[in-house]
Design an enzyme around this catalytic site. Sequence first.
Site, PDB file in Angstrom:
ATOM      1  CG  ASN A  36      -3.243  -2.097  13.571  1.00 18.69           C
ATOM      2  OD1 ASN A  36      -2.037  -1.965  13.694  1.00 18.69           O
ATOM      3  ND2 ASN A  36      -3.793  -3.187  13.075  1.00 18.69           N
ATOM      4  CB  THR A  37      -4.676   4.414  14.448  1.00 16.14           C
ATOM      5  OG1 THR A  37      -3.404   4.680  15.009  1.00 16.14           O
ATOM      6  CG2 THR A  37      -5.582   5.617  14.657  1.00 16.14           C
ATOM      7  CD  GLN A  38      -8.877  -0.313  13.975  1.00 21.55           C
ATOM      8  OE1 GLN A  38      -9.928  -0.381  13.366  1.00 21.55           O
ATOM      9  NE2 GLN A  38      -7.731  -0.626  13.432  1.00 21.55           N
ATOM     10  CD  GLN A  39     -12.475   7.552  18.101  1.00 22.12           C
ATOM     11  OE1 GLN A  39     -12.369   6.625  18.886  1.00 22.12           O
ATOM     12  NE2 GLN A  39     -13.183   8.629  18.358  1.00 22.12           N
ATOM     13  CD1 TRP A 143      -7.879   4.977  10.366  1.00 20.86           C
ATOM     14  CD2 TRP A 143     -10.080   5.240  10.122  1.00 20.86           C
ATOM     15  NE1 TRP A 143      -8.499   3.899  10.956  1.00 20.86           N
ATOM     16  CE2 TRP A 143      -9.837   4.036  10.832  1.00 20.86           C
ATOM     17  CE3 TRP A 143     -11.391   5.620   9.839  1.00 20.86           C
ATOM     18  CZ2 TRP A 143     -10.879   3.214  11.259  1.00 20.86           C
ATOM     19  CZ3 TRP A 143     -12.422   4.804  10.280  1.00 20.86           C
ATOM     20  CH2 TRP A 143     -12.167   3.616  10.984  1.00 20.86           C
TER      21      TRP A 143
END
Length: 265
Positions: A36-39, A143
């Site tokens: 998963n996109t973490q940034q 995010w």
Amino acid sequence: MEHDPFRWGRPSDQAYGEYNNSIAHAGQQQSFPKMNTQQPIVTGTSVIAIKFKDGIVIAADNLGSYGSLARFTDVERLFPVGDHAVVGISGDISDLQYVSRLLEDLEIENNYDYDGHSLRAPHIHEYLQKVFYHRRSKMDPLWNSTIVGGLDDSGKPFLKYVDLLGVQYSAPTLATGFGAYLALPILRKVVFEEKDVEKIDEETARNAIKECMKVLFYRDARSLDKYSLITITKKNGVVFEKGLKSEEQSWRFAKDIKGYGTQKV
């Protein structure tokens, strides 16, 4: 050590033998674990909003920053939903696009069986709060920080915040990103408590927002002088203004600074 992205940090095969991939992929059909996109990569900065006696004013600039590079200068981060609501989003642009599609689907679904009742700000905020909290609970958050503004079911100004953790709160003035540090003190000089909202007219609220956008352009390195502004009132509905400028020739004072350009100190 291995330096391939999918084998990062594993001991070398030459030293310890080949890694058993079936352990990591047990029960999975794909060739590598789900990631998963973490940034955030491309991001948008502040969204600011204020209540006044007849409605709300909300604004966001049009910059999408690729790290420290001002890469995209036409990103729209305000999304009208229904007849009396708007959503302003800061944070990751790809997640922003996902949220905007969710809002479009919600509006289309609501219009299929239109019975004279349109989506209003409290309904949209509650929906987004559930979406953000659900994604956070899956350890795959969106995010973004979001401000939902508009009119509630009784026609009174509504302004509420929700972020990537599902945290929510309401206030007569709201801001995301650097706006929470730079713009909110200015807005709170105009409206500090809920009881002050009735004393503020539309012109005063708009002027405060414009002043904040100018300050953000000067002080926030990830902002732009071009922005969009939405005013929502019961009388006029959603009034969407695009391509506004914070100030013409914003850096003209620089020529008077000693040491600037070809000037001698």
